[in-house]
Design a protein around this motif. Sequence first.
Motif, PDB file in Angstrom:
ATOM      1  N   ASP A 173      47.218  38.772  35.159  1.00  0.00           N
ATOM      2  CA  ASP A 173      47.083  38.819  33.425  1.00  0.00           C
ATOM      3  C   ASP A 173      45.989  39.871  33.153  1.00  0.00           C
ATOM      4  O   ASP A 173      44.694  39.759  33.697  1.00  0.00           O
ATOM      5  CB  ASP A 173      46.811  37.558  32.998  1.00  0.00           C
ATOM      6  N   PRO A 174      46.104  40.626  32.307  1.00  0.00           N
ATOM      7  CA  PRO A 174      45.019  41.681  31.947  1.00  0.00           C
ATOM      8  C   PRO A 174      43.778  41.108  31.295  1.00  0.00           C
ATOM      9  O   PRO A 174      42.478  41.600  31.424  1.00  0.00           O
ATOM     10  CB  PRO A 174      45.539  42.633  30.978  1.00  0.00           C
ATOM     11  N   ILE A 175      43.852  39.973  30.928  1.00  0.00           N
ATOM     12  CA  ILE A 175      42.452  39.182  30.365  1.00  0.00           C
ATOM     13  C   ILE A 175      41.619  38.680  31.271  1.00  0.00           C
ATOM     14  O   ILE A 175      40.411  38.491  31.249  1.00  0.00           O
ATOM     15  CB  ILE A 175      43.038  38.192  29.324  1.00  0.00           C
ATOM     16  N   VAL A 176      42.244  38.259  32.817  1.00  0.00           N
ATOM     17  CA  VAL A 176      41.441  37.810  33.757  1.00  0.00           C
ATOM     18  C   VAL A 176      40.209  38.417  34.251  1.00  0.00           C
ATOM     19  O   VAL A 176      39.127  37.995  34.280  1.00  0.00           O
ATOM     20  CB  VAL A 176      42.606  37.298  34.910  1.00  0.00           C
ATOM     21  N   LEU A 184      42.087  40.525  45.139  1.00  0.00           N
ATOM     22  CA  LEU A 184      41.004  39.663  45.504  1.00  0.00           C
ATOM     23  C   LEU A 184      41.560  38.353  44.902  1.00  0.00           C
ATOM     24  O   LEU A 184      41.403  37.214  45.637  1.00  0.00           O
ATOM     25  CB  LEU A 184      39.739  39.872  45.405  1.00  0.00           C
ATOM     26  N   ILE A 185      41.382  38.457  43.660  1.00  0.00           N
ATOM     27  CA  ILE A 185      41.753  37.321  42.835  1.00  0.00           C
ATOM     28  C   ILE A 185      43.227  36.731  43.095  1.00  0.00           C
ATOM     29  O   ILE A 185      43.437  35.270  43.218  1.00  0.00           O
ATOM     30  CB  ILE A 185      41.810  37.699  41.172  1.00  0.00           C
ATOM     31  N   GLN A 186      44.146  37.404  43.326  1.00  0.00           N
ATOM     32  CA  GLN A 186      45.365  36.805  43.652  1.00  0.00           C
ATOM     33  C   GLN A 186      45.493  36.328  45.053  1.00  0.00           C
ATOM     34  O   GLN A 186      46.209  35.267  45.347  1.00  0.00           O
ATOM     35  CB  GLN A 186      46.484  37.908  43.645  1.00  0.00           C
ATOM     36  N   SER A 187      44.688  36.794  45.922  1.00  0.00           N
ATOM     37  CA  SER A 187      44.600  36.169  47.310  1.00  0.00           C
ATOM     38  C   SER A 187      43.846  34.817  47.194  1.00  0.00           C
ATOM     39  O   SER A 187      44.331  33.748  48.077  1.00  0.00           O
ATOM     40  CB  SER A 187      43.806  37.112  48.248  1.00  0.00           C
TER      41      SER A 187
END
Length: 114
Positions: free
Chosen positions: A3-6, A73-76
């Motif tokens: 999400d672009p807000i994350v 990194l966030i997705q992992s």
Amino acid sequence: MLDPIVIPTLYFIAVFQLILQAGVFYFAFRVTKLTGSFRAWTLIIASFALLTISNVTSLVLELSLPSDQIANLIQSAGTTTIIISSSINIAASISLFLGMFGLVKRFKGQAKPS
């Protein structure tokens, strides 16, 4: 896709946490001015200074990474894990800030008149 807000939210959280940590260091230093310096308190202030330096370093490193690497990194790690971790860190920073602010108020009220 992330999400672009994350990512901007995580940047905001990092900056907010840094501001709180700098406030903790400032108020801890003010308590020292009011109560005097002794070894244990000096070590506590030194640890607050090191935490502030660590937060500055982390923020600089985070800002220097390309956003696609941060997104990977966030997705992992998982968005939920990152949010929970950030929430706990913010809660701890707010608690420390309010605690140090309260100590300054308390010791300021008990300061002997010159």
